[in-house]
Design a protein around this motif. Structure first.
Motif, PDB file in Angstrom:
ATOM      1  N   ASP A  86     -11.334   5.029   6.175  1.00 32.07           N
ATOM      2  CA  ASP A  86     -11.467   5.295   4.749  1.00 32.07           C
ATOM      3  C   ASP A  86     -10.366   4.551   3.994  1.00 32.07           C
ATOM      4  N   SER A  87     -10.371   4.650   2.684  1.00 34.50           N
ATOM      5  CA  SER A  87      -9.426   3.877   1.873  1.00 34.50           C
ATOM      6  C   SER A  87      -7.978   4.220   2.191  1.00 34.50           C
ATOM      7  N   THR A  88      -7.683   5.476   2.489  1.00 34.82           N
ATOM      8  CA  THR A  88      -6.307   5.861   2.820  1.00 34.82           C
ATOM      9  C   THR A  88      -5.857   5.208   4.120  1.00 34.82           C
ATOM     10  N   LEU A  89      -6.710   5.235   5.137  1.00 37.07           N
ATOM     11  CA  LEU A  89      -6.358   4.601   6.409  1.00 37.07           C
ATOM     12  C   LEU A  89      -6.233   3.092   6.264  1.00 37.07           C
ATOM     13  N   VAL A 125      -5.270   1.445   3.605  1.00 40.32           N
ATOM     14  CA  VAL A 125      -3.983   1.196   2.949  1.00 40.32           C
ATOM     15  C   VAL A 125      -2.847   1.361   3.951  1.00 40.32           C
ATOM     16  N   ASN A 126      -2.926   2.368   4.819  1.00 38.51           N
ATOM     17  CA  ASN A 126      -1.886   2.569   5.833  1.00 38.51           C
ATOM     18  C   ASN A 126      -1.821   1.405   6.816  1.00 38.51           C
ATOM     19  N   VAL A 127      -2.978   0.851   7.207  1.00 35.21           N
ATOM     20  CA  VAL A 127      -2.997  -0.307   8.093  1.00 35.21           C
ATOM     21  C   VAL A 127      -2.345  -1.494   7.394  1.00 35.21           C
ATOM     22  N   ILE A 128      -2.697  -1.718   6.138  1.00 35.00           N
ATOM     23  CA  ILE A 128      -2.111  -2.830   5.374  1.00 35.00           C
ATOM     24  C   ILE A 128      -0.602  -2.660   5.254  1.00 35.00           C
ATOM     25  N   LYS A 129      -0.144  -1.446   4.967  1.00 34.42           N
ATOM     26  CA  LYS A 129       1.296  -1.189   4.886  1.00 34.42           C
ATOM     27  C   LYS A 129       1.979  -1.456   6.221  1.00 34.42           C
ATOM     28  N   GLY A 130       1.343  -1.035   7.317  1.00 34.29           N
ATOM     29  CA  GLY A 130       1.919  -1.260   8.638  1.00 34.29           C
ATOM     30  C   GLY A 130       2.044  -2.736   8.969  1.00 34.29           C
ATOM     31  N   VAL A 131       1.000  -3.507   8.678  1.00 34.19           N
ATOM     32  CA  VAL A 131       1.036  -4.946   8.932  1.00 34.19           C
ATOM     33  C   VAL A 131       2.095  -5.604   8.050  1.00 34.19           C
ATOM     34  N   THR A 132       2.158  -5.202   6.799  1.00 35.79           N
ATOM     35  CA  THR A 132       3.153  -5.757   5.881  1.00 35.79           C
ATOM     36  C   THR A 132       4.561  -5.467   6.373  1.00 35.79           C
ATOM     37  N   HIS A 133       4.801  -4.232   6.808  1.00 35.36           N
ATOM     38  CA  HIS A 133       6.121  -3.854   7.328  1.00 35.36           C
ATOM     39  C   HIS A 133       6.470  -4.691   8.568  1.00 35.36           C
ATOM     40  N   ALA A 134       5.501  -4.858   9.471  1.00 38.71           N
ATOM     41  CA  ALA A 134       5.746  -5.625  10.698  1.00 38.71           C
ATOM     42  C   ALA A 134       6.061  -7.086  10.389  1.00 38.71           C
ATOM     43  N   LEU A 135       5.299  -7.689   9.477  1.00 39.37           N
ATOM     44  CA  LEU A 135       5.560  -9.090   9.112  1.00 39.37           C
ATOM     45  C   LEU A 135       6.904  -9.242   8.421  1.00 39.37           C
TER      46      LEU A 135
END
Length: 129
Positions: free
Chosen positions: A86-89, A91-101
């Motif tokens: 869903d949209s919340t998950l 966004v969480n995936v995008i945040k996680g990838v952004t944090h990792a990069l």
């Protein structure tokens, strides 16, 4: 070993290629290191025939954490799995990838640029995070 493309299926000899890499990096000497990640070091190797490659060498005592859900690509290609994102998950995936990069590019002792980012390389745990 200069028989065309070293890494083509037809010419690939893993043992000879590994020996060439060890020789080209003087046994993975730090003077050939071009990056360091959480689980690996990256070396530049000039192979016979002029081919230049980046080689990732995993740290011997580190073990990747098992990610129960596999890659983001596999979840997206599965109708039932995609419905769980869903949209919340998402966004969480995008945040996680952004944090990792951000970590790899700015916070590592030697910055590491990941040039092969795709949904196949984004691994998800049991909570899809």
């Amino acid at each position: 070993m200069n028989k065309g493309n070293t890494f083509s299926t037809w010419n690939y000899d893993g043992i000879a290629t590994f020996e060439d890499i060890v020789e080209a990096t003087d046994g993975f000497d730090d003077k050939y290191r071009i990056g360091t990640g959480a689980y690996m070091k990256v070396y530049k190797a000039n192979l016979p025939g002029g081919q230049i490659v980046a080689v990732k060498k995993l740290h011997p005592l580190e073990v990747y954490e098992y990610m129960e859900r596999g890659s983001l690509a596999s979840i997206q290609s599965n109708g039932e799995g995609a419905a769980q994102l869903d949209s919340t998950l998402r966004v969480n995936v995008i945040k996680g990838v952004t944090h990792a990069l951000s970590y790899k590019h700015h916070d590592c002792n030697l910055p590491f640029v990941h040039r092969d980012l795709s949904s196949n390389n984004v691994l998800l745990n049991s909570e899809l995070g």
